[in-house]
Each structure stands twice: as structure tokens, then as C-alpha cells.
Motif scaffolding. Structure first.
Motif, PDB file in Angstrom:
ATOM      1  N   ASP A  36     -12.052 -15.284 -23.695  1.00  0.00           N
ATOM      2  CA  ASP A  36     -13.139 -15.467 -24.660  1.00  0.00           C
ATOM      3  C   ASP A  36     -13.454 -14.227 -25.483  1.00  0.00           C
ATOM      4  O   ASP A  36     -14.407 -14.223 -26.250  1.00  0.00           O
ATOM      5  N   ALA A  37     -12.651 -13.180 -25.305  1.00  0.00           N
ATOM      6  CA  ALA A  37     -12.918 -11.951 -26.066  1.00  0.00           C
ATOM      7  C   ALA A  37     -12.326 -12.086 -27.462  1.00  0.00           C
ATOM      8  O   ALA A  37     -11.219 -11.647 -27.760  1.00  0.00           O
ATOM      9  N   LYS A  38     -13.123 -12.726 -28.350  1.00  0.00           N
ATOM     10  CA  LYS A  38     -12.613 -13.008 -29.707  1.00  0.00           C
ATOM     11  C   LYS A  38     -12.711 -11.777 -30.624  1.00  0.00           C
ATOM     12  O   LYS A  38     -12.075 -11.720 -31.654  1.00  0.00           O
ATOM     13  N   LYS A  39     -13.594 -10.861 -30.261  1.00  0.00           N
ATOM     14  CA  LYS A  39     -13.696  -9.633 -31.063  1.00  0.00           C
ATOM     15  C   LYS A  39     -14.132  -8.477 -30.165  1.00  0.00           C
ATOM     16  O   LYS A  39     -14.592  -8.705 -29.040  1.00  0.00           O
ATOM     17  N   ASN A  40     -14.029  -7.278 -30.691  1.00  0.00           N
ATOM     18  CA  ASN A  40     -14.440  -6.098 -29.913  1.00  0.00           C
ATOM     19  C   ASN A  40     -15.934  -6.158 -29.637  1.00  0.00           C
ATOM     20  O   ASN A  40     -16.717  -6.566 -30.494  1.00  0.00           O
ATOM     21  N   LYS A  41     -16.316  -5.747 -28.452  1.00  0.00           N
ATOM     22  CA  LYS A  41     -17.752  -5.666 -28.147  1.00  0.00           C
ATOM     23  C   LYS A  41     -18.038  -4.295 -27.540  1.00  0.00           C
ATOM     24  O   LYS A  41     -17.455  -3.930 -26.522  1.00  0.00           O
ATOM     25  N   PRO A  42     -18.935  -3.543 -28.181  1.00  0.00           N
ATOM     26  CA  PRO A  42     -19.242  -2.226 -27.604  1.00  0.00           C
ATOM     27  C   PRO A  42     -20.093  -2.372 -26.351  1.00  0.00           C
ATOM     28  O   PRO A  42     -20.946  -3.255 -26.268  1.00  0.00           O
ATOM     29  N   GLY A  43     -19.847  -1.510 -25.390  1.00  0.00           N
ATOM     30  CA  GLY A  43     -20.647  -1.528 -24.167  1.00  0.00           C
ATOM     31  C   GLY A  43     -21.873  -0.655 -24.310  1.00  0.00           C
ATOM     32  O   GLY A  43     -22.117  -0.053 -25.362  1.00  0.00           O
ATOM     33  N   ARG A  44     -22.649  -0.587 -23.222  1.00  0.00           N
ATOM     34  CA  ARG A  44     -23.894   0.202 -23.277  1.00  0.00           C
ATOM     35  C   ARG A  44     -23.607   1.696 -23.465  1.00  0.00           C
ATOM     36  O   ARG A  44     -24.383   2.401 -24.086  1.00  0.00           O
ATOM     37  N   PHE A  45     -22.484   2.152 -22.904  1.00  0.00           N
ATOM     38  CA  PHE A  45     -22.153   3.574 -23.084  1.00  0.00           C
ATOM     39  C   PHE A  45     -21.893   3.871 -24.563  1.00  0.00           C
ATOM     40  O   PHE A  45     -22.268   4.925 -25.062  1.00  0.00           O
ATOM     41  N   ALA A  46     -21.253   2.914 -25.252  1.00  0.00           N
ATOM     42  CA  ALA A  46     -20.988   3.115 -26.683  1.00  0.00           C
ATOM     43  C   ALA A  46     -22.295   3.029 -27.467  1.00  0.00           C
ATOM     44  O   ALA A  46     -22.530   3.814 -28.387  1.00  0.00           O
ATOM     45  N   LEU A  47     -23.160   2.084 -27.073  1.00  0.00           N
ATOM     46  CA  LEU A  47     -24.447   1.928 -27.778  1.00  0.00           C
ATOM     47  C   LEU A  47     -25.344   3.152 -27.599  1.00  0.00           C
ATOM     48  O   LEU A  47     -26.170   3.461 -28.448  1.00  0.00           O
ATOM     49  N   ALA A  48     -25.151   3.820 -26.449  1.00  0.00           N
ATOM     50  CA  ALA A  48     -26.000   4.983 -26.151  1.00  0.00           C
ATOM     51  C   ALA A  48     -25.435   6.281 -26.727  1.00  0.00           C
ATOM     52  O   ALA A  48     -25.942   7.361 -26.432  1.00  0.00           O
ATOM     53  N   LYS A  49     -24.401   6.183 -27.549  1.00  0.00           N
ATOM     54  CA  LYS A  49     -23.740   7.376 -28.099  1.00  0.00           C
ATOM     55  C   LYS A  49     -24.769   8.334 -28.728  1.00  0.00           C
ATOM     56  O   LYS A  49     -25.609   7.912 -29.498  1.00  0.00           O
ATOM     57  N   LYS A  50     -24.688   9.568 -28.382  1.00  0.00           N
ATOM     58  CA  LYS A  50     -25.591  10.643 -28.839  1.00  0.00           C
ATOM     59  C   LYS A  50     -27.020  10.461 -28.313  1.00  0.00           C
ATOM     60  O   LYS A  50     -27.955  11.114 -28.784  1.00  0.00           O
ATOM     61  N   GLY A  51     -27.160   9.556 -27.373  1.00  0.00           N
ATOM     62  CA  GLY A  51     -28.486   9.328 -26.796  1.00  0.00           C
ATOM     63  C   GLY A  51     -28.434   9.402 -25.277  1.00  0.00           C
ATOM     64  O   GLY A  51     -27.713  10.208 -24.700  1.00  0.00           O
ATOM     65  N   THR A  52     -29.201   8.515 -24.653  1.00  0.00           N
ATOM     66  CA  THR A  52     -29.313   8.523 -23.198  1.00  0.00           C
ATOM     67  C   THR A  52     -29.066   7.126 -22.660  1.00  0.00           C
ATOM     68  O   THR A  52     -29.545   6.147 -23.238  1.00  0.00           O
ATOM     69  N   ILE A  53     -28.338   7.051 -21.551  1.00  0.00           N
ATOM     70  CA  ILE A  53     -28.187   5.760 -20.878  1.00  0.00           C
ATOM     71  C   ILE A  53     -28.955   5.843 -19.558  1.00  0.00           C
ATOM     72  O   ILE A  53     -28.878   6.851 -18.839  1.00  0.00           O
ATOM     73  N   PHE A  54     -29.745   4.806 -19.298  1.00  0.00           N
ATOM     74  CA  PHE A  54     -30.551   4.780 -18.080  1.00  0.00           C
ATOM     75  C   PHE A  54     -30.006   3.684 -17.162  1.00  0.00           C
ATOM     76  O   PHE A  54     -30.048   2.499 -17.506  1.00  0.00           O
ATOM     77  N   LEU A  55     -29.454   4.103 -16.042  1.00  0.00           N
ATOM     78  CA  LEU A  55     -28.864   3.149 -15.100  1.00  0.00           C
ATOM     79  C   LEU A  55     -29.863   2.918 -13.960  1.00  0.00           C
ATOM     80  O   LEU A  55     -30.006   3.757 -13.071  1.00  0.00           O
ATOM     81  N   ASP A  56     -30.539   1.786 -14.030  1.00  0.00           N
ATOM     82  CA  ASP A  56     -31.540   1.486 -13.011  1.00  0.00           C
ATOM     83  C   ASP A  56     -30.878   0.784 -11.828  1.00  0.00           C
ATOM     84  O   ASP A  56     -29.836   0.140 -11.989  1.00  0.00           O
ATOM     85  N   GLU A  57     -31.472   0.918 -10.662  1.00  0.00           N
ATOM     86  CA  GLU A  57     -30.958   0.323  -9.418  1.00  0.00           C
ATOM     87  C   GLU A  57     -29.496   0.664  -9.194  1.00  0.00           C
ATOM     88  O   GLU A  57     -28.658  -0.196  -8.918  1.00  0.00           O
ATOM     89  N   VAL A  58     -29.218   1.936  -9.329  1.00  0.00           N
ATOM     90  CA  VAL A  58     -27.832   2.399  -9.218  1.00  0.00           C
ATOM     91  C   VAL A  58     -27.284   2.189  -7.796  1.00  0.00           C
ATOM     92  O   VAL A  58     -26.063   2.096  -7.576  1.00  0.00           O
ATOM     93  N   GLU A  59     -28.211   2.027  -6.846  1.00  0.00           N
ATOM     94  CA  GLU A  59     -27.797   1.816  -5.452  1.00  0.00           C
ATOM     95  C   GLU A  59     -27.088   0.477  -5.252  1.00  0.00           C
ATOM     96  O   GLU A  59     -26.379   0.287  -4.264  1.00  0.00           O
ATOM     97  N   SER A  60     -27.258  -0.436  -6.222  1.00  0.00           N
ATOM     98  CA  SER A  60     -26.647  -1.752  -6.044  1.00  0.00           C
ATOM     99  C   SER A  60     -25.234  -1.835  -6.638  1.00  0.00           C
ATOM    100  O   SER A  60     -24.631  -2.913  -6.655  1.00  0.00           O
ATOM    101  N   LEU A  61     -24.703  -0.714  -7.116  1.00  0.00           N
ATOM    102  CA  LEU A  61     -23.338  -0.735  -7.667  1.00  0.00           C
ATOM    103  C   LEU A  61     -22.322  -1.020  -6.568  1.00  0.00           C
ATOM    104  O   LEU A  61     -22.415  -0.475  -5.458  1.00  0.00           O
TER     105      LEU A  61
END
Lengths: 453, 124
Positions: free
Chosen positions: A221-246
Motif C-alpha cells: 500500500d505504499a503508493k508514495k513516499n511518506k516522511p516519518g516523525r524523525f523527518a518531520l522533526a528535522k531541525k527540531g525535537t522529537i519526543f518519544l513518550d513511553e519509551v519503555e514499551s519499545l
């Protein structure tokens, strides 16, 4: 028969009109001193008409633009209108109020310039809703007097200044995301995005594509490129909540981002640089999870460069009255209500509640009370049943202590803890004589847990 | 030696501590001004501005508008805050040295001719 001259009646009529509008209106003369101040201006600023008239408008309005780019002065100098400029003013109680201002030149009936006029509209409710939707919280949104939080306040600018990865540990509802936001807003990345993701809310496969994105054709179903949260957070900050559940697999992938500062979107053939600051949060003690072999130690050490420990609300009870006041004010703005506060009995119950849901639970209790309360003061019957039913239990366990005494007791205990039970320092901070302090310690039966018996 | 900070705008007290760009730092000994230095506070976020004020080691802050947050944080750092004072800096300083600005029980100040408290709650 009315003997008043016509111009007097016109002026009176104008006053009535201006006092009836909901926008603040004031006028200044050529020296920027206030010559007129309507009723809404009194309500929004907290100054009475008598106090305001004759003062420089800079000392009354206290807008954040007064010193740099005063809109009214701009109107007077350029003879141009300023329309719908969004600024903040400072109310007399120290609350910052967002307003929209419009200014123009004031002329008499002959067209001669006699000063300027400014109207301003209170945008508190709108901004409150916007803040809630966009979750744009700042350092100043953290409400606390507690010494443990004060210590974090002292560290925040230094943490924000660095690029280090931060781990925030605190129970559910203790404000982890608020602190993450504050760090982001204080950092040099604050013009970049703040992207939050709850690692516990998504299954592994989805989480991977959410975090790292995918390229066209990566899966059916990947009909086009989709940026992930790391890409969306470029030059900013990514907040990973509940990291213990990885999951273990995701832990490895995240470890690579932290080690190599790069990641691979699903289906991609080349890695992408990760220009983000990572702030993670956990409600569990990750050291225990590492010991149990559930969480990778190498990932833990990478995440735990700087650690912030947020105490549960039951360990910062001195903040409860302040937080109640904060939420009442917020809900008043949001729901356009005018509730004054909570009754002594309600304060007593809340001071003794354990708050397993922490600040979020307190917020929910106040919101529930707002829905139920049709009076000016929140009473016991307005609280959720599971809280109001505690009244009897608390009464029997406390004897005759009043909520004010409870607040005093908590404040005293917190200050003693802050100064490691040093009575001189505690008395100094509380502004009381040492003898008074000793009397209060005895009155409330406070004991230093670390003292030798 | 007592250190007093006053946020300034031109020759007047700045209307808001959180927006001010200049701070006047005065040290006083036995009621006499010993030193008087100006500091720039431009482009500082609130946390850094607060940290800087605390690091300056001030005992008293005389200011006009101040947010609740700043008041709380500075008080927690044992800085005596005298807010809602407006007027020309030299007049305010003279009033302070003459004991005409005093913290009262409710955190307000006594009024006088040259520098005034203006926070709307005790119009006289």
C-alpha cells in the motif's frame, strides 16, 4: 425639561456606548498620557479609570511591544492605523493577557490631531484553546513552588542549551510532555518543530513506519513516499513518550539512530541523517527494566545522558493549591465562567487525596467540578463521587485540622526537606523566627526521618 | 553590601521585567550607592534571563510589571521583589534609599510623590 446643553448629552451618550462595548478603549494625548479609559479596559487590565487617567499608557497597558514598537506611537508618528496586531499585556495581578490591538490618530471635530485612540480585545479564551490544540507550552506554563521542581527549573536552561539527549522519568500525568516542550522552547531548536509520539500507542510495524517513514513501493500500500516523525522533526525535537514499551527490535533501531545519527526509512536503500534532538520519557524506572533484561542497557545509556526525575503530585502537595488556582483560571477562560475558587472543605479533601493520576487527575477533577458547579465556589457535591466520598474518611483521620493548617503543614515539611531539616535556613526562607518554627514543627508532629534517635 | 537590580527603559523603570533589555545593577552600603552598572539582557529567553538575574547575586529587584512566574521564581531564590513601581529610575532609587519604598505585609509598597505603585489594587 432637560436643561443640560446638547454637547453634554452627546458626550454622556458616547460614554454610555463606549462603556457598553466589550473591547477595551482608551485615548491618549500627544504626550502619551491616558485621557479616557472605558469599562472594558478596566476589566481587562485590572486598572480603574481613576488610576489609569493621567498616566503614561506604557505604565498601564504594559504591552510586550511598548518599548520596542509601540503601535499607538507608530499611528501618531506615521498617521496610519494599526489594525488587529496581536500582543500581550500584563494585568495588575501579574497575569499575561493576549490581546488584539488596533490604533489610530484621534482628531477633534475640526480635524486637528489631539492624540491617539487604541482598542484592544481580550484573546485569552481563543489563545487558551489554541494552546491546547497546538500544545505549544513554554517554561512559564509549568506551575510549581515545590523545591524539587525548582531544582529542575534551575537546570532547564542549561539542559536546553546543550544538544544532549534527555530522559524524563515520572509517573503518568506528572507533566513529562510539558517539560519536554519547555526544553524544546528554550533550546536553539525552538524555531524547528516539536514532534511527539507515544511509543506505547502503536504496534511495532506501524511504529517503525511512523518513526522512520517509508518510500514508495516499500510495501503493497505504499503508493508514495511518506516522511516519518524523525523527518518531520528535522531541525527540531522529537519526543518519544513511553519509551519503555519499545520492543527489542525497535530498541535496536532506535539505538542506531542515537549512535549513528541516521536512520533508514522502510524500503529505502540509503540512510538519512537525523538532525533532531531526542527527548524520551518513561513512567517506569528504566534501570529496573535493564536489570530485568527487558530494556537494552546500551540504549538506556544513550537515552539517559541527562535525566529529569518528576515527582508524583503526592510528593509535591504544596503545589496543590497553586495548581487548583491555575486550573480554575484556565477553565474560567476556556468555558467563559467566573468561578472564584474551591471551598475550604474541597481544598482539604484535595490536599489529602493521593492522586494516582497526578496532575492530570487534579485537572480532570476541576473540570468535572466546573461542569457540575453553577455557583461561584466549588463545593464537595461538585466533585466526582469517588473523591467527595472521601470526606468522611479524611474528617475522621484528621481531627480538627483546617485546610489552611494542612497547607501550612505541607509547606513547612517541604521547606524543611529542601534545607535538609536545617532549622535556621528553613526559618529564614519562611520568614519566621526559629522559635515559631520549632513550635510549628511540634504542633504538626513533624519528624526528621534521617535524624538519629 | 546590598545589590539592587532595576530593569530600565531610558531613564524610567521598564514597564515589564520579562520584556526589558537593560538592567541597572546598584550596590549599596550603609545607605550609599557604591557602584552602578548597566547590563544588557537582549534576546534572552525567560529561563536564561531569570538565571542571569539570580547569578548576578541580587538581593532586591525593584520593577514595574512582573509576571507571577518571575515573582515566584525570584522569591524562591531569596530575591526580595518590589513590583509595580513606575517612574524615573533616579527618583525611585532616592525613594528606596530614603526608606520611602517598603515592602508591607501584603507585598505592596508605600506610596509617595516621586515614585508610585501602580497595580490597581490600592488606589488612594
Amino acid at each position: 425639561m432637560d436643561s443640560k446643553p446638547k454637547h453634554f448629552i452627546v458626550l454622556l451618550h458616547t460614554d454610555l456606548i463606549l462603556d457598553s462595548v466589550s473591547d477595551g478603549v482608551f485615548t491618549v494625548d500627544e504626550t502619551m498620557k491616558i485621557t479616557y479609559f472605558n469599562r472594558a479596559a478596566e476589566r481587562i487590565t485590572g486598572f480603574s479609570r481613576n488610576q489609569a487617567i493621567g498616566q503614561y499608557c506604557i505604565d498601564v497597558l504594559k504591552a510586550n511591544i511598548c518599548e520596542k514598537s509601540c503601535a499607538l506611537r507608530c499611528s501618531l508618528e506615521l498617521e496610519q492605523e494599526v489594525i488587529d496586531k496581536h500582543v500581550t499585556i500584563l494585568r495588575t495581578d501579574g497575569k499575561e493577557i493576549p490581546v488584539s490591538i488596533s490604533t489610530s490618530v484621534l482628531r477633534d471635530e475640526t480635524g486637528k490631531r489631539i492624540g491617539g485612540v487604541e482598542t484592544f480585545r481580550d484573546l485569552s479564551s481563543i489563545k487558551e484553546l489554541k494552546k491546547e490544540i497546538e500544545r505549544t507550552y513554554t517554561f512559564e506554563d509549568i506551575v510549581s513552588k515545590n523545591h524539587r521542581i525548582q531544582q529542575i527549573f534551575d537546570l532547564l536552561p542549561h539542559i536546553a542549551e546543550s544538544e544532549s539527549t534527555v530522559l524524563i522519568q515520572g509517573p503518568s500525568g506528572s507533566g513529562k510532555e510539558l517539560f519536554a516542550h519547555a526544553i524544546h522552547n528554550l533550546s536553539s531548536r525552538n524555531t524547528g518543530p516539536f514532534i511527539a509520539i507515544n511509543c506505547g500507542a502503536l504496534p511495532d510495524t506501524l511504529l517503525e513506519s511512523e518513526l522512520f517513514g517509508y518510500v514508495k513501493g516499500a510495501f503493497t500500500d505504499a503508493k508514495k513516499n511518506k516522511p516519518g516523525r524523525f523527518a518531520l522533526a528535522k531541525k527540531g525535537t522529537i519526543f518519544l513518550d513511553e519509551v519503555e514499551s519499545l520492543s527489542p527490535a525497535m530498541q535496536v533501531k532506535l539505538l542506531r539512530v542515537l549512535q549513528e545519527r541516521e536512520y533508514e526509512p522502510l524500503g529505502a536503500t540509503a540512510p538519512v541523517k537525523a538532525d533532531v534532538r531526542i527527548i524520551s520519557a518513561t513512567k517506569d524506572n528504566l534501570t529496573t527494566l535493564v536489570e530485568q533484561g527487558v530494556f537494552r542497557d546500551d540504549l538506556y545509556f544513550r537515552l539517559n545522558v541527562v535525566k529529569l526525575l518528576l515527582p508524583p503530585l503526592k510528593e509535591r502537595r504544596d503545589d496543590i493549591p497553586l495548581l487548583i488556582e491555575h486550573f480554575i483560571e484556565r477553565f474560567n477562560r476556556k468555558m467563559v465562567r467566573t468561578i472564584d475558587g474551591v471551598s475550604d472543605e474541597v481544598l482539604g479533601i484535595l490536599m489529602h487525596h493521593n492522586f494516582p493520576g497526578n496532575i492530570r487527575e487534579l485537572e480532570n477533577i476541576i473540570e468535572h467540578a466546573f461542569v457540575m458547579c453553577r455557583e461561584q465556589v466549588i463545593q464537595i457535591q461538585h466533585l466526582p463521587p469517588e473523591i467527595s466520598q472521601k470526606k468522611q474518611i479524611i474528617k475522621s483521620s484528621l481531627g480538627n485540622s483546617s485546610p489552611l493548617q494542612d497547607v501550612e503543614r505541607v509547606k513547612l515539611l517541604e521547606t524543611l526537606k529542601k534545607h535538609n531539616w536545617n532549622k535556621v535556613e528553613t526559618a529564614h526562607e519562611l520568614g519566621v523566627h526559629r522559635a515559631t518554627l520549632y513550635r510549628k514543627i511540634e504542633k504538626y508532629g513533624l519528624k526528621n526521618p534521617t535524624a538519629s534517635h | 553590601m546590598k545589590k539592587i537590580a532595576i530593569p530600565v527603559f531610558g531613564d524610567r523603570i521598564s514597564n515589564r521585567l520579562d520584556c526589558c533589555e537593560n538592567i541597572l545593577l546598584i550596590s549599596i552600603e550603609d545607605g550609599v550607592i557604591k557602584t552602578r552598572d548597566a547590563f544588557r539582557l537582549t534576546h534572552l529567553n525567560p529561563a536564561v534571563k531569570l538565571a542571569m538575574l539570580v547569578e548576578l547575586g541580587i538581593d532586591v529587584l525593584i520593577c514595574n510589571g512582573i509576571t507571577e512566574f518571575y515573582t515566584r521564581r525570584l522569591s524562591d531564590c531569596n530575591v526580595q521583589v518590589i513590583p509595580w513601581i513606575y517612574g524615573e529610575v533616579d527618583n525611585v532609587l532616592a525613594c528606596y534609599l530614603n526608606g520611602m519604598i517598603k515592602i508591607n505585609g501584603s507585598g505592596g509598597i508605600n506610596r509617595n510623590q516621586k515614585c508610585k505603585k501602580l497595580n490597581g489594587d490600592n488606589d488612594s
